[in-house]
Structure formats: C-alpha cells, structure tokens
Design a protein around this motif. Structure first.
Motif, short mmCIF file in Angstrom:
data_model
loop_
_atom_site.label_atom_id
_atom_site.label_comp_id
_atom_site.label_asym_id
_atom_site.label_seq_id
_atom_site.Cartn_x
_atom_site.Cartn_y
_atom_site.Cartn_z
N PRO A 131 4.14 32.97 -48.22
CA PRO A 131 3.15 33.76 -48.97
C PRO A 131 3.15 33.49 -50.48
O PRO A 131 2.13 33.65 -51.15
N LEU B 150 0.20 31.69 -51.81
CA LEU B 150 -1.08 32.37 -52.00
C LEU B 150 -1.15 33.01 -53.38
O LEU B 150 -2.20 33.00 -54.03
N ALA C 177 -7.84 29.31 -48.35
CA ALA C 177 -7.59 30.72 -48.67
C ALA C 177 -8.92 31.43 -48.92
O ALA C 177 -9.15 32.55 -48.43
N TYR D 83 -5.21 35.09 -39.91
CA TYR D 83 -4.53 33.84 -40.27
C TYR D 83 -3.19 33.76 -39.55
O TYR D 83 -2.32 34.62 -39.72
N SER E 53 0.05 31.70 -39.39
CA SER E 53 0.74 30.71 -40.22
C SER E 53 1.75 29.92 -39.38
O SER E 53 2.19 30.35 -38.33
N ARG F 37 -3.72 38.67 -42.83
CA ARG F 37 -4.99 38.34 -43.48
C ARG F 37 -4.75 37.92 -44.91
O ARG F 37 -3.83 38.40 -45.57
N ILE F 38 -5.60 36.99 -45.36
CA ILE F 38 -5.57 36.56 -46.75
C ILE F 38 -6.61 37.37 -47.51
O ILE F 38 -7.75 37.50 -47.07
N TRP G 237 -1.64 38.46 -49.56
CA TRP G 237 -1.29 38.37 -48.14
C TRP G 237 -0.94 39.73 -47.58
O TRP G 237 -0.19 40.49 -48.21
N GLU G 238 -1.46 40.04 -46.40
CA GLU G 238 -1.10 41.27 -45.69
C GLU G 238 -0.65 40.90 -44.29
O GLU G 238 -1.44 40.32 -43.53
#
Ligand SMILES: [Zn+2]
Length: 337
Positions: A248, A251, A275, A285, A287, A297-298, A307-308
């Motif tokens: 992460p 991001l 992204a 998403y 990974s 999710r992005i 990032w979550e």
C-alpha cells in the motif's frame, strides 16, 4: 480451515496462500523511500502492513482462484516448489503445501481450466510446472495458460541470449535499457514446458477480451509487458493488479519504485494509471503481495491515492466438512470509511 470467499456478481474468488514475505525492510523494497515519508504517513500506516519497530513491511505470495462462468481460473501461480533460484534465496527450493491448500478449497490440479498470468516473474509462474525426476511438467494438465505474447518473446530472447531480438522487443515495447532483467531460469523451468505441452496461449496486452468478460490491461514497467487482469461480472469489476504495486505504500507515494521493477518510469506511469482506473470504476482490487486479506479498494482524492482493506468479518456460514467460509458480497457491503 477458514477462508474468505469474495463474491462479485457471479464471480467467486478465494486467495490461496503460498508464503509470507516479512523479511524486507521498507527501504529494501522501495529504495527511494525516505524515512521521513513514513513519519508523514504515520496516521494511516496500518499495523497489518508495516512494523514500525523493525521497519519491515508485511507481504505475501499467493494466488487467486476465480470461479467464473462455470470455469475454474487461477490468476498467477506463485513461486512453486523445488525451483532452483540461487539469486533469489527467498524463493529457492521451496517446499510449501500449496497444492494441498488448493485441494482444501476443492480444487484439484485437473480441475483448473485457465491460468491467467499477469507477467513472467519467478513468484507468478512457479506452479505452472512441478518436478518429475529431472523434468519439469505442467502442474495443471488441463489448463490453458494465457500470457502476454510480447513478454513471452522477451523471455525467449533473454534465454537464448539473442541480443538483436532483446533490443527489438524492448523497442517494440517502447523501452530502452532496463535496471534489471527477470530471474534467470524461470522461463526455462516454468514457461517452456507449458509451451511444449501445447497449452500456452499468447495474447496481445491491449485491453481486448482474452475470454468473455476478462481483459488484459496494459500496465508495463514492472515487467516489459505486464498485464493487470480485469474481470467484469454483472456490472462490477475485479482487478487483479499483479505487481503494478507491491505494498500500500506505493499508493500513498506512487513515484516510489520497487527493487523488483525492470523499467522504473513505466512502472510509475502504470501505477498511476491503474490506481486512477480502479478508483474511478470503484473496482475491487485483488493485490499480488499486500498482506492480510490482500483485497480492497483504491481511493482517490485529487492526485492522492489511498487504500482500504476489505475484511471478511461478516456473513459467516458453515460448510460441509467443517469448512467455514466467511462470505462477503463485495458488491454491496460497505468498506470501512
Ligand atoms: Zn510479484
């Protein structure tokens, strides 16, 4: 055994763990990372992704089993067992119960219909083959393995030491000299036996459908013709991002480039592009190396990404055989906000 099954439209996705990669310092993975940046992001740094005491990042190697349109699909195949990787000790001569884990979720090797490869690197193609005596043969005898045509030709040229072809393929990809090349031997032991078996399908990575509802999105840079894999079902999109990002951190600081990327500028551009695409399409998403559930999710605020994680703490139900599946419908359940 507990697994998390992620459901999007008619798609069912389960992660199959191969190994943890917790021995990397953040600054080893991302050499451009300034420790002061970590301090800047202190508020969001998730203890499931980073240990501030040791400075190590948490990552893993895993693959995704997707059940879609009546087919069993594997996204990437991990590092594999028994592979000779003298230059990459963390993947050298592994003996992980990966196939047993696949079997535990009801997938025997014969049942896999397709293998979709994001790119041809050691930790993404390993279980394409397994050792029989002194030979490497396909692990999944009925699977069609789909990969980038250009990435295949690059691997073949590097393996043959054919300088002219190497330069030609790089030019075709729009790249000049890389900062690294794929780990030697991977192409020979994990790709060539698949081709020899007649089960390899090489495709252009141009956003077109490779199977119904499934597209390879061009995201070059980490490797020469890296593909993020998009699967759309009933209006929801899943993105299997491969190594467009490893952690992460990338991001929050998208200009950072991992130590494993071949073409840094391409890697930066592809990361920002993917992204943005994932955030705009509200895609789920999946990974390749994020820890914990590895799914989420992005988010995007202006030019800043976030990032979550999706977790699977709801919709627990018991399955026959004692298998407990934590089921979560990604399309409707909220993420922590
Ligand atoms: Zn990787």
């Amino acid at each position: 055994m507990t697994v998390s099954e992620f459901c999007l439209g008619s798609m069912r996705v389960i992660k199959v763990h191969e190994l943890d990669l917790n021995g990397f310092a953040a600054t080893q993975l991302l050499p451009g990372l300034d420790p002061s940046v970590l301090a800047k992001h202190g508020e969001w740094i998730d203890p499931r992704t980073y240990d501030p005491m040791t400075g190590h990042v948490f990552m893993s190697v895993h693959t995704w089993v997707v059940r879609f349109e009546g087919k069993v699909i594997l996204i990437d195949t991990g590092a594999g067992n028994d592979k000779d990787r003298p230059t990459l000790k963390v993947l050298d001569h592994l003996h992980n119960p990966y196939l047993e884990r696949l079997a535990a979720i009801g997938v025997q090797p014969e049942a896999v219909d397709y293998i979709l490869l994001t790119h041809i690197h050691s930790d993404h193609v390993g279980w394409n083959t397994r050792r029989y005596g002194d030979r490497w043969l396909p692990t999944f005898p009925n699977a069609t393995v789909i990969c980038s045509d250009l990435e295949w030709r690059y691997g073949a040229a590097l393996t043959a030491g054919d300088e002219e072809s190497i330069v030609k393929v790089r030019t075709e990809a729009g790249f000049s000299l890389p900062v690294r090349i794929p780990v030697p031997g991977v192409f020979v032991d994990s790709m060539m036996p698949v081709e020899a078996s007649g089960r390899l399908k090489r495709v252009p990575v141009d956003g077109g459908e490779v199977l119904q509802g499934i597209r390879f999105l061009s995201t070059p840079g980490h490797s020469i013709d890296h593909a993020a894999i998009s699967i759309t079902s009933q209006g929801t999109e899943a993105i299997f991002g491969g190594d467009v990002m490893h952690h992460p951190f990338e991001l929050y600081e998208p200009d950072l480039v991992s130590v494993f990327c071949e073409f840094p500028e391409g890697a930066r551009n592809s990361r920002r592009w993917l992204a943005r695409h994932a955030a705009e399409s509200n895609a789920v998403y999946f990974s390749s190396h994020f820890p914990f559930t590895s799914v989420g999710r992005i988010t995007q605020t202006g030019e800043t990404f976030g990032w979550e994680f999706a977790d699977s703490s709801s919709h627990v139900r018991n399955q026959p055989g004692g298998l407990v599946v934590r089921e979560r419908n990604m399309g409707v359940l909220p993420f922590s906000q």
